[in-house]
Design a protein around this motif. Structure first.
Motif, PDB file in Angstrom:
ATOM      1  N   ILE A 177      44.453  60.292  38.236  1.00 55.77           N
ATOM      2  CA  ILE A 177      44.293  60.000  39.666  1.00 55.77           C
ATOM      3  C   ILE A 177      45.328  60.781  40.464  1.00 55.77           C
ATOM      4  O   ILE A 177      45.016  61.404  41.491  1.00 55.77           O
ATOM      5  N   VAL A 178      46.574  60.752  39.996  1.00 56.27           N
ATOM      6  CA  VAL A 178      47.657  61.478  40.664  1.00 56.27           C
ATOM      7  C   VAL A 178      47.320  62.965  40.745  1.00 56.27           C
ATOM      8  O   VAL A 178      47.480  63.606  41.789  1.00 56.27           O
TER       9      VAL A 178
ATOM     10  N   GLU B 139      49.463  51.908  40.347  1.00 54.32           N
ATOM     11  CA  GLU B 139      50.449  52.727  39.633  1.00 54.32           C
ATOM     12  C   GLU B 139      50.386  54.166  40.116  1.00 54.32           C
ATOM     13  O   GLU B 139      51.416  54.820  40.308  1.00 54.32           O
ATOM     14  N   ALA B 140      49.162  54.688  40.321  1.00 56.66           N
ATOM     15  CA  ALA B 140      49.006  56.053  40.831  1.00 56.66           C
ATOM     16  C   ALA B 140      49.618  56.185  42.223  1.00 56.66           C
ATOM     17  O   ALA B 140      50.313  57.159  42.522  1.00 56.66           O
ATOM     18  N   LEU B 141      49.384  55.194  43.078  1.00 55.72           N
ATOM     19  CA  LEU B 141      49.937  55.229  44.436  1.00 55.72           C
ATOM     20  C   LEU B 141      51.462  55.146  44.401  1.00 55.72           C
ATOM     21  O   LEU B 141      52.148  55.782  45.208  1.00 55.72           O
ATOM     22  N   ARG B 142      51.980  54.358  43.441  1.00 56.79           N
ATOM     23  CA  ARG B 142      53.439  54.262  43.317  1.00 56.79           C
ATOM     24  C   ARG B 142      54.042  55.622  42.968  1.00 56.79           C
ATOM     25  O   ARG B 142      55.061  56.032  43.528  1.00 56.79           O
ATOM     26  N   VAL B 143      53.414  56.342  42.051  1.00 58.12           N
ATOM     27  CA  VAL B 143      53.893  57.668  41.651  1.00 58.12           C
ATOM     28  C   VAL B 143      53.799  58.643  42.817  1.00 58.12           C
ATOM     29  O   VAL B 143      54.735  59.413  43.084  1.00 58.12           O
ATOM     30  N   LEU B 144      52.675  58.633  43.512  1.00 58.87           N
ATOM     31  CA  LEU B 144      52.484  59.538  44.660  1.00 58.87           C
ATOM     32  C   LEU B 144      53.507  59.263  45.751  1.00 58.87           C
ATOM     33  O   LEU B 144      54.017  60.187  46.386  1.00 58.87           O
TER      34      LEU B 144
END
Length: 250
Positions: free
Chosen positions: A18-19, A56-61
């Protein structure tokens, strides 16, 4: 059995995919700063993943400075404009995680500082020259006192030169690489028996660089910068990495 040797494959988690896709959309311009990503529910449907994977993807982004996501916001995460701070963070992570050697980092510093000096000699203002001179004066005053004050004044000198280059990437890269290099050798510098002599040598180098920048002699300023970096750091670099540093002096 002869033939190529293969490395074990790495399992890629769903959130990493996703990222990657969202990063590609930002880099290609499909997603512009200020635009919103789809809501969490829509992202779950489009990627066919769970809510926890999307979050989790949004947290990484968000950690990478690409988006801003607020808890409870009914809208999707906002795409952020380019930020020097985000680049600074990314470069710091890259340099630390990839375990770059001290020799590689010092070599890059030599390239960066020489380029900054070359540009500063052509583009500097009287105010910036005054900043450089003031930083050297603070270094001189700190020789018999606090090494932390000396170091801070030294950083201020290099920041003034980098700022005079008018190049944000040089400024950011210089800041990142310098902080990592100093972290790696801070204890050795603090324990050096000839620390005061090294401090006075650094001041002399800076005075020579400032004189060249003030005179508009960019090539000389660049050469002096490479030499001063080499002189200061070569003793901390493993013997096998020193030839690469010497190459930059030729």
């Amino acid at each position: 059995m002869s033939g190529p040797r293969f490395e074990p494959v790495r399992t890629v988690r769903a959130y990493e995919r996703i990222v990657e896709q969202i990063e590609e959309a930002v880099e290609s311009g499909s997603l512009q700063p200020g635009e919103r990503l789809p809501s969490e529910r829509e992202l779950m449907a489009q990627f066919a993943v769970s809510r926890s994977t999307v979050r989790e993807a949004l947290r990484v982004l968000q950690a990478r400075g690409l988006v801003r996501s607020r808890p409870g916001d009914p809208h999707g995460a906002e795409v952020l404009p380019f930020s020097p701070a985000a680049l600074h963070k990314s470069m710091t992570t890259l340099a630390r995680v990839d375990e770059l050697s001290l020799g590689e980092l010092v070599q890059f510093r030599m390239v960066l500082d020489a380029s900054a000096n070359l540009l500063a000699a052509r583009l500097r203002t009287d105010e910036e020259l005054a900043e450089m001179a003031a930083a050297i004066e603070r270094m001189r005053a700190a020789v018999a006192g606090s090494y932390d004050e000396f170091s801070a004044a030294d950083v201020a000198f290099h920041d003034a030169v980098a700022g005079a280059s008018r190049n944000k990437l040089i400024q950011i890269c210089t800041d990142v690489v310098r902080s990592i290099v100093l972290d790696l050798i801070a204890e050795k510098i603090a324990a050096a028996a000839d620390r005061e002599a090294l401090m006075r040598q650094t001041i002399r180098h800076h005075e020579e660089v400032l004189a060249a920048i003030r005179a508009g002699e960019g090539l000389l300023a660049a050469r002096l910068s490479r030499q001063s970096m080499y002189d200061y750091y070569v003793g901390y670099v493993p013997e096998e990495e020193r030839p690469a540093l010497r190459t930059l002096l030729e």
